[in-house]
Design a protein around this motif. Structure first.
Motif, PDB file in Angstrom:
ATOM      1  N   VAL A 226       0.834  -1.199   0.000  1.00  0.00           N
ATOM      2  CA  VAL A 226       0.000   0.000   0.000  1.00  0.00           C
ATOM      3  C   VAL A 226       0.869   1.250   0.000  1.00  0.00           C
ATOM      4  CG1 VAL A 226      -1.672   1.347   1.330  1.00  0.00           C
ATOM      5  CG2 VAL A 226      -1.959  -1.122   1.119  1.00  0.00           C
ATOM      6  N   ALA A 227       1.916   1.255   0.832  1.00  0.00           N
ATOM      7  CA  ALA A 227       2.803   2.415   0.918  1.00  0.00           C
ATOM      8  C   ALA A 227       3.508   2.660  -0.416  1.00  0.00           C
ATOM      9  CB  ALA A 227       3.829   2.216   2.029  1.00  0.00           C
ATOM     10  N   PHE A 228       3.991   1.603  -1.063  1.00  0.00           N
ATOM     11  CA  PHE A 228       4.636   1.758  -2.369  1.00  0.00           C
ATOM     12  C   PHE A 228       3.657   2.348  -3.384  1.00  0.00           C
ATOM     13  CE2 PHE A 228       7.903  -1.833  -1.540  1.00  0.00           C
ATOM     14  CZ  PHE A 228       8.766  -0.908  -0.964  1.00  0.00           C
ATOM     15  N   THR A 229       2.411   1.863  -3.361  1.00  0.00           N
ATOM     16  CA  THR A 229       1.405   2.364  -4.296  1.00  0.00           C
ATOM     17  C   THR A 229       1.132   3.841  -4.059  1.00  0.00           C
ATOM     18  OG1 THR A 229       0.361   0.180  -4.360  1.00  0.00           O
ATOM     19  CG2 THR A 229      -0.934   2.030  -5.159  1.00  0.00           C
ATOM     20  N   VAL A 230       1.028   4.229  -2.783  1.00  0.00           N
ATOM     21  CA  VAL A 230       0.785   5.638  -2.436  1.00  0.00           C
ATOM     22  C   VAL A 230       1.926   6.514  -2.941  1.00  0.00           C
ATOM     23  CG1 VAL A 230       0.612   7.278  -0.522  1.00  0.00           C
ATOM     24  CG2 VAL A 230      -0.671   5.140  -0.441  1.00  0.00           C
ATOM     25  N   VAL A 231       3.151   6.070  -2.715  1.00  0.00           N
ATOM     26  CA  VAL A 231       4.320   6.854  -3.127  1.00  0.00           C
ATOM     27  C   VAL A 231       4.389   6.971  -4.652  1.00  0.00           C
ATOM     28  CG1 VAL A 231       6.840   6.900  -3.172  1.00  0.00           C
ATOM     29  CG2 VAL A 231       5.650   6.341  -1.052  1.00  0.00           C
ATOM     30  N   VAL A 232       4.143   5.881  -5.356  1.00  0.00           N
ATOM     31  CA  VAL A 232       4.169   5.906  -6.823  1.00  0.00           C
ATOM     32  C   VAL A 232       3.023   6.760  -7.351  1.00  0.00           C
ATOM     33  CG1 VAL A 232       3.873   4.503  -8.901  1.00  0.00           C
ATOM     34  CG2 VAL A 232       5.352   3.703  -7.065  1.00  0.00           C
ATOM     35  N   LEU A 233       1.844   6.634  -6.749  1.00  0.00           N
ATOM     36  CA  LEU A 233       0.677   7.401  -7.188  1.00  0.00           C
ATOM     37  C   LEU A 233       0.892   8.897  -6.987  1.00  0.00           C
ATOM     38  CD1 LEU A 233      -2.273   7.698  -8.094  1.00  0.00           C
ATOM     39  CD2 LEU A 233      -2.973   7.184  -5.748  1.00  0.00           C
ATOM     40  N   GLY A 234       1.366   9.277  -5.810  1.00  0.00           N
ATOM     41  CA  GLY A 234       1.541  10.692  -5.517  1.00  0.00           C
ATOM     42  C   GLY A 234       2.753  11.292  -6.186  1.00  0.00           C
ATOM     43  N   GLY A 246      -2.449   8.717  -0.447  1.00  0.00           N
ATOM     44  CA  GLY A 246      -2.967   7.914   0.662  1.00  0.00           C
ATOM     45  C   GLY A 246      -4.475   7.937   0.731  1.00  0.00           C
ATOM     46  N   LEU A 247      -5.053   9.113   0.543  1.00  0.00           N
ATOM     47  CA  LEU A 247      -6.515   9.236   0.594  1.00  0.00           C
ATOM     48  C   LEU A 247      -7.166   8.519  -0.595  1.00  0.00           C
ATOM     49  CD1 LEU A 247      -6.841  12.968   1.716  1.00  0.00           C
ATOM     50  CD2 LEU A 247      -6.986  10.917   3.134  1.00  0.00           C
ATOM     51  N   ILE A 248      -6.541   8.643  -1.776  1.00  0.00           N
ATOM     52  CA  ILE A 248      -7.095   7.959  -2.952  1.00  0.00           C
ATOM     53  C   ILE A 248      -7.040   6.439  -2.777  1.00  0.00           C
ATOM     54  CG2 ILE A 248      -6.706   7.469  -5.415  1.00  0.00           C
ATOM     55  CD1 ILE A 248      -5.817  10.366  -5.740  1.00  0.00           C
ATOM     56  N   GLY A 265     -10.936  -6.629  -2.059  1.00  0.00           N
ATOM     57  CA  GLY A 265     -10.951  -5.173  -2.033  1.00  0.00           C
ATOM     58  C   GLY A 265      -9.659  -4.530  -2.473  1.00  0.00           C
ATOM     59  N   GLN A 266      -8.520  -5.206  -2.243  1.00  0.00           N
ATOM     60  CA  GLN A 266      -7.233  -4.592  -2.571  1.00  0.00           C
ATOM     61  C   GLN A 266      -6.819  -4.785  -4.028  1.00  0.00           C
ATOM     62  OE1 GLN A 266      -4.138  -5.492   0.249  1.00  0.00           O
ATOM     63  NE2 GLN A 266      -4.923  -3.922   1.618  1.00  0.00           N
ATOM     64  N   ILE A 267      -7.668  -5.446  -4.814  1.00  0.00           N
ATOM     65  CA  ILE A 267      -7.361  -5.570  -6.238  1.00  0.00           C
ATOM     66  C   ILE A 267      -7.274  -4.183  -6.874  1.00  0.00           C
ATOM     67  CG2 ILE A 267      -8.369  -6.241  -8.457  1.00  0.00           C
ATOM     68  CD1 ILE A 267      -9.265  -8.814  -7.224  1.00  0.00           C
ATOM     69  N   GLY A 268      -8.152  -3.282  -6.431  1.00  0.00           N
ATOM     70  CA  GLY A 268      -8.144  -1.923  -6.973  1.00  0.00           C
ATOM     71  C   GLY A 268      -6.821  -1.216  -6.738  1.00  0.00           C
ATOM     72  N   ILE A 269      -6.187  -1.474  -5.576  1.00  0.00           N
ATOM     73  CA  ILE A 269      -4.900  -0.851  -5.267  1.00  0.00           C
ATOM     74  C   ILE A 269      -3.841  -1.332  -6.255  1.00  0.00           C
ATOM     75  CG2 ILE A 269      -3.088  -0.643  -3.522  1.00  0.00           C
ATOM     76  CD1 ILE A 269      -5.225  -0.923  -1.390  1.00  0.00           C
ATOM     77  N   SER A 270      -3.815  -2.632  -6.511  1.00  0.00           N
ATOM     78  CA  SER A 270      -2.861  -3.180  -7.480  1.00  0.00           C
ATOM     79  C   SER A 270      -3.110  -2.623  -8.875  1.00  0.00           C
ATOM     80  CB  SER A 270      -2.956  -4.709  -7.510  1.00  0.00           C
ATOM     81  OG  SER A 270      -2.694  -5.251  -6.234  1.00  0.00           O
ATOM     82  N   LEU A 271      -4.390  -2.440  -9.208  1.00  0.00           N
ATOM     83  CA  LEU A 271      -4.730  -1.893 -10.527  1.00  0.00           C
ATOM     84  C   LEU A 271      -4.237  -0.457 -10.666  1.00  0.00           C
ATOM     85  CD1 LEU A 271      -6.183  -2.297 -13.212  1.00  0.00           C
ATOM     86  CD2 LEU A 271      -8.294  -1.513 -12.116  1.00  0.00           C
ATOM     87  N   ILE A 272      -4.421   0.360  -9.623  1.00  0.00           N
ATOM     88  CA  ILE A 272      -3.924   1.737  -9.639  1.00  0.00           C
ATOM     89  C   ILE A 272      -2.409   1.742  -9.824  1.00  0.00           C
ATOM     90  CG2 ILE A 272      -3.461   3.730  -8.143  1.00  0.00           C
ATOM     91  CD1 ILE A 272      -6.216   3.572  -7.109  1.00  0.00           C
ATOM     92  N   PHE A 273      -1.729   0.863  -9.097  1.00  0.00           N
ATOM     93  CA  PHE A 273      -0.263   0.773  -9.176  1.00  0.00           C
ATOM     94  C   PHE A 273       0.175   0.523 -10.613  1.00  0.00           C
ATOM     95  CE2 PHE A 273       3.830  -1.418  -8.634  1.00  0.00           C
ATOM     96  CZ  PHE A 273       4.474  -0.533  -7.768  1.00  0.00           C
ATOM     97  N   SER A 282       5.799   9.201 -13.318  1.00  0.00           N
ATOM     98  CA  SER A 282       6.270  10.208 -12.355  1.00  0.00           C
ATOM     99  C   SER A 282       5.275  10.469 -11.247  1.00  0.00           C
ATOM    100  CB  SER A 282       6.578  11.527 -13.085  1.00  0.00           C
ATOM    101  OG  SER A 282       5.416  12.040 -13.708  1.00  0.00           O
ATOM    102  N   GLY A 283       4.052   9.925 -11.334  1.00  0.00           N
ATOM    103  CA  GLY A 283       3.043  10.136 -10.304  1.00  0.00           C
ATOM    104  C   GLY A 283       2.293  11.447 -10.513  1.00  0.00           C
ATOM    105  N   LEU A 284       1.312  11.703  -9.656  1.00  0.00           N
ATOM    106  CA  LEU A 284       0.475  12.879  -9.801  1.00  0.00           C
ATOM    107  C   LEU A 284       1.245  14.177  -9.564  1.00  0.00           C
ATOM    108  CD1 LEU A 284      -2.740  11.639  -7.913  1.00  0.00           C
ATOM    109  CD2 LEU A 284      -2.344  11.738 -10.375  1.00  0.00           C
ATOM    110  N   PHE A 285       2.171  14.160  -8.584  1.00  0.00           N
ATOM    111  CA  PHE A 285       2.894  15.375  -8.231  1.00  0.00           C
ATOM    112  C   PHE A 285       4.402  15.228  -8.383  1.00  0.00           C
ATOM    113  CE2 PHE A 285      -1.110  15.380  -5.922  1.00  0.00           C
ATOM    114  CZ  PHE A 285      -1.611  16.649  -6.190  1.00  0.00           C
TER     115      PHE A 285
END
Length: 289
Positions: A226-234, A246-248, A265-273, A282-285
């Motif tokens: 989850v933390a890796f996904t948050v960091v990559v996403l942001g 984190g909120l997303i 439920g966590q399939i969506g997290i893997s999909l976002i990643f 580069s992520g959102l920011f």
């Protein structure tokens, strides 16, 4: 689907997303300065959660009061771990740090299995069953406290990085370590401080998680992905990205559990990643390289 149910899922997703933000902020700080992924992040969080558990069981210290103990303890642990072990063994090579943190993760998890066995442990505090009406749903008081505390701590961390001399040194090293060394900044010390702060955020996250979650030697696996996904996403190294990411991710997990069932439920997290890696690496920011 009933709007009340959707609203309840959104609220619960945001609340757990706040904790994810705190866990990911330490990871993004370590990446921003050291430019490496800390593979030991999940196992360090697990270690901190066991610390909070035994502070309550053995000494009767409330998990939220444990913040005053766990944050400085985890900071000192991270600082000296980098200073005495990681920094010396790395010999200035980032790839060595990756291997060292991976080895630490395996070592810590196996030691935890040896000492704590494979059982899951939970805690109970007097306010565990207190429910608060929040919009269309009832939410447990510990979830609200944990979310609010996580947001405050993330804000304080951001102010520390932006407004203090140490924070400016950290930003200088993150941007240009050679230039920082030339103007007299002790780069190796900044590395150790950054690693210590990264682990301090895990100490805080452990205190906020224990009233609403469980701990076992494998708990870190749940949060590290989850933390890796948050960091990559942001965006790697972005604190604002860690908060938004984190909120997303919290919302994604909550709605995924609602529509697909808790086990999926966590399939969506893997999909976002995967989607972020494909379409916006580069992520959102994050800054494009």
């Amino acid at each position: 689907m009933d709007l009340t149910i959707l609203g309840a899922a959104a609220i619960n997703g945001l609340l757990i997303g706040g904790i994810y933000t705190l866990v990911a902020s330490g990871l993004t700080l370590i990446y921003g300065v050291l430019h490496i992924i800390n593979f030991a992040h999940g196992s360090m969080l697990m270690l901190a959660m066991f610390g909070v558990y035994y502070l309550l069981i053995k000494l009767g210290i409330d998990p939220y009061v444990s913040l005053l103990i766990m944050v400085p303890v985890m900071y000192l642990f991270g600082f000296w771990l980098y200073k005495l072990l990681i920094g010396r063994l790395a010999q200035g090579k980032d790839e060595n740090i990756l291997l060292i943190t991976l080895g630490l993760s395996i070592l810590i998890e196996n030691l935890a299995l040896m000492f704590f066995k494979g059982d899951t442990r939970t805690i109970s505090v007097p306010y565990s069953d207190v429910m608060v009406e929040l919009g269309p749903t009832l939410v447990s008081l510990p979830k609200i406290i944990s979310f609010g505390a996580a947001m405050v701590l993330c804000a304080l961390l951001g102010l520390f990085i932006q407004r203090t001399d140490t924070g400016r040194a950290i930003r200088a090293v993150a941007k240009e370590r050679v230039g920082a060394r030339l103007v007299g900044i002790n780069v190796d010390r900044v590395f150790a401080i950054s690693y210590g702060i990264g682990l301090a955020t895990l100490g805080a996250a452990a205190c906020l998680l224990m009233p609403i979650f469980y701990v076992s030697p494998t708990t870190g696996h749940i949060f590290v992905m989850v933390a890796f996904t948050v960091v990559v996403l942001g965006g790697m190294g972005s604190f604002l990205g860690a908060i938004v990411g984190g909120l997303i991710v919290g919302l994604t997990e909550s709605f995924g559990g609602l529509f697909l069932g808790e086990s999926l439920g966590q399939i969506g997290i893997s999909l976002i990643f995967i989607l972020i890696l494909l379409f916006r690496p580069s992520g959102l920011f994050g800054a494009k390289r």
